[in-house]
Design a protein around this motif. Sequence first.
Motif, mmCIF file in Angstrom:
data_model
loop_
_atom_site.group_PDB
_atom_site.id
_atom_site.type_symbol
_atom_site.label_atom_id
_atom_site.label_comp_id
_atom_site.label_asym_id
_atom_site.label_seq_id
_atom_site.Cartn_x
_atom_site.Cartn_y
_atom_site.Cartn_z
ATOM 1 N N ILE A 126 55.960 56.315 22.493
ATOM 2 C CA ILE A 126 54.492 56.338 22.414
ATOM 3 C C ILE A 126 54.064 57.073 21.158
ATOM 4 O O ILE A 126 54.518 58.201 20.913
ATOM 5 C CB ILE A 126 53.897 57.065 23.635
ATOM 6 C CG1 ILE A 126 54.362 56.396 24.930
ATOM 7 C CG2 ILE A 126 52.374 57.089 23.568
ATOM 8 C CD1 ILE A 126 54.061 57.209 26.176
ATOM 9 N N CYS B 297 49.522 47.934 26.420
ATOM 10 C CA CYS B 297 48.785 48.939 25.632
ATOM 11 C C CYS B 297 47.746 48.278 24.721
ATOM 12 O O CYS B 297 48.089 47.561 23.786
ATOM 13 C CB CYS B 297 49.747 49.771 24.791
ATOM 14 S SG CYS B 297 48.853 50.994 23.801
ATOM 15 N N PRO B 298 46.463 48.527 24.940
ATOM 16 C CA PRO B 298 45.427 47.887 24.118
ATOM 17 C C PRO B 298 45.393 48.423 22.687
ATOM 18 O O PRO B 298 44.847 47.779 21.806
ATOM 19 C CB PRO B 298 44.125 48.230 24.854
ATOM 20 C CG PRO B 298 44.428 49.393 25.717
ATOM 21 C CD PRO B 298 45.894 49.402 25.982
ATOM 22 N N CYS C 70 49.585 51.696 30.519
ATOM 23 C CA CYS C 70 51.055 51.630 30.507
ATOM 24 C C CYS C 70 51.638 52.209 31.802
ATOM 25 O O CYS C 70 52.632 51.710 32.334
ATOM 26 C CB CYS C 70 51.619 52.367 29.290
ATOM 27 S SG CYS C 70 51.011 54.049 29.140
ATOM 28 N N ASN D 162 44.937 56.800 23.625
ATOM 29 C CA ASN D 162 43.682 57.395 24.129
ATOM 30 C C ASN D 162 43.762 57.703 25.629
ATOM 31 O O ASN D 162 42.746 57.883 26.282
ATOM 32 C CB ASN D 162 42.482 56.486 23.828
ATOM 33 C CG ASN D 162 42.524 55.199 24.648
ATOM 34 O OD1 ASN D 162 43.479 54.960 25.384
ATOM 35 N ND2 ASN D 162 41.498 54.383 24.535
ATOM 36 N N LEU D 163 44.995 57.704 26.149
ATOM 37 C CA LEU D 163 45.240 58.081 27.548
ATOM 38 C C LEU D 163 44.528 57.159 28.546
ATOM 39 O O LEU D 163 44.039 57.613 29.579
ATOM 40 C CB LEU D 163 44.845 59.552 27.791
ATOM 41 C CG LEU D 163 45.597 60.578 26.933
ATOM 42 C CD1 LEU D 163 44.952 61.950 27.024
ATOM 43 C CD2 LEU D 163 47.061 60.661 27.363
ATOM 44 N N CYS D 164 44.507 55.861 28.237
ATOM 45 C CA CYS D 164 43.852 54.920 29.160
ATOM 46 C C CYS D 164 44.706 54.672 30.405
ATOM 47 O O CYS D 164 44.215 54.167 31.402
ATOM 48 C CB CYS D 164 43.560 53.599 28.450
ATOM 49 S SG CYS D 164 45.051 52.597 28.145
ATOM 50 N N MET D 165 45.995 54.997 30.338
ATOM 51 C CA MET D 165 46.937 54.920 31.467
ATOM 52 C C MET D 165 47.300 53.482 31.868
ATOM 53 O O MET D 165 47.894 53.279 32.924
ATOM 54 C CB MET D 165 46.428 55.695 32.700
ATOM 55 C CG MET D 165 46.129 57.151 32.411
ATOM 56 S SD MET D 165 47.610 58.076 31.963
ATOM 57 C CE MET D 165 46.908 59.614 31.352
ATOM 58 N N ALA E 215 50.042 51.310 20.805
ATOM 59 C CA ALA E 215 50.546 52.662 20.541
ATOM 60 C C ALA E 215 52.000 52.827 20.983
ATOM 61 O O ALA E 215 52.563 53.914 20.847
ATOM 62 C CB ALA E 215 49.666 53.679 21.257
ATOM 63 N N ILE F 269 50.464 62.099 29.594
ATOM 64 C CA ILE F 269 51.569 61.198 29.926
ATOM 65 C C ILE F 269 52.908 61.900 29.758
ATOM 66 O O ILE F 269 53.162 62.541 28.735
ATOM 67 C CB ILE F 269 51.525 59.956 29.004
ATOM 68 C CG1 ILE F 269 50.332 59.091 29.391
ATOM 69 C CG2 ILE F 269 52.799 59.146 29.090
ATOM 70 C CD1 ILE F 269 50.198 57.856 28.547
HETATM 71 S S1 SF4 Z 1 47.879 55.468 27.793
HETATM 72 FE FE1 SF4 Z 1 46.870 53.614 27.064
HETATM 73 S S2 SF4 Z 1 46.691 53.904 24.848
HETATM 74 FE FE2 SF4 Z 1 48.163 55.416 25.599
HETATM 75 S S3 SF4 Z 1 50.130 54.449 25.302
HETATM 76 FE FE3 SF4 Z 1 49.503 54.043 27.410
HETATM 77 S S4 SF4 Z 1 48.460 52.058 27.318
HETATM 78 FE FE4 SF4 Z 1 48.599 52.847 25.221
#
Ligand code: SF4
Length: 309
Positions: free
Chosen positions: A88, A74-75, A99, A94-97, A78, A57
């Motif tokens: 962040i 963001c689950p 956001c 955990n890079l779920c993306m 973070a 990110i």
């Molecule tokens: S990538 Fe996922 S875990 Fe990381 S800051 Fe964004 S929403 Fe949160």
Amino acid sequence: MHDLWSDPTGREGMVFNIQKYSIHDGPGIRTTVFLKGCPLRCEWCANPESINPYPEIFFREEKCERCERCIGACPLKAIQMSEGGAQIDRTKCNLCMKCVEVCPTGAISQIGKKMTLEEIVKEVVQDEIFYRNSGGGITASGGEPLYQAKFTLNLLRECKNRGLHTALDTTGHAKWEVLDEISNYTDLVLFDIKHLDSEIHQKGTGVGNELILKNLDKILKKGVTVWARIPIIPNFNNSPQYIETLAKFLSKKPFQKISILNYHEWGKHKYKLLGREYPLKETHPLSEEELKDIKNIIESHGLEVTINY
Ligand code: SF4
Ligand code: SF4
């Protein structure tokens, strides 16, 4: 070789940039495909987003409108709001993306994405006319393109089969079998030589140079065209004594071309976008005179040297 995010079939690659009209990564006008993942940790790395083999990110403070959508999305909780906009906690992320998906301004963006071989080749061949007119082609770069070995092999083989000139921009740090096979489809190897002393090499890049120098000898012996590319980093490899040693080394090898590349700070801002510290804060590029002195020392050994190309 660690191959975490790479598709085992080599049909998909993790790409962070496709640079068109590139004129510094081999002869003529080229398209350079930058692949993520690198086994080295060079302190002066100008592409810090290239090091990890997975998507990451970027956060651009100036684009953040403080809408807080990313916080809600963001689950892992973070993200929080700070003076500089969304902040962040990358140790939690955990890079779920998620956001990235909700950010309306692109302040949070994803760097690095999977692309199929077909997608990349389609983009590369669009400029075929420029390659033909200029003697250019495609360059696989990184990161370290040998990190995604199967994909790089497929990419260069496919381009070679289409009659394009192919180049590989490498640190040389990979299993010989990998470099050997890929070089069968590579017209030119751009080979980095960072330091000849393995201990110093280890300090500056995180790895010793034994494997690299062995691979260099093998690829030259194989008869592949190689350009030596030498990044000149202040207080690492720019002393006149070291340059003398380097020149003697270079004079014994059949390089087609030797280039010295001045240290630069163009990648500095990207460390901030990734939430990382820039390691060489006090280091600055060499002056033109200093570079010419280095060129002169090497050329006094009967070699020809180009600067920054
Ligand atoms: S990538 Fe996922 S875990 Fe990381 S800051 Fe964004 S929403 Fe949160
Ligand atoms: S969603 Fe984007 S613009 Fe909104 S607070 Fe988050 S980073 Fe800033």
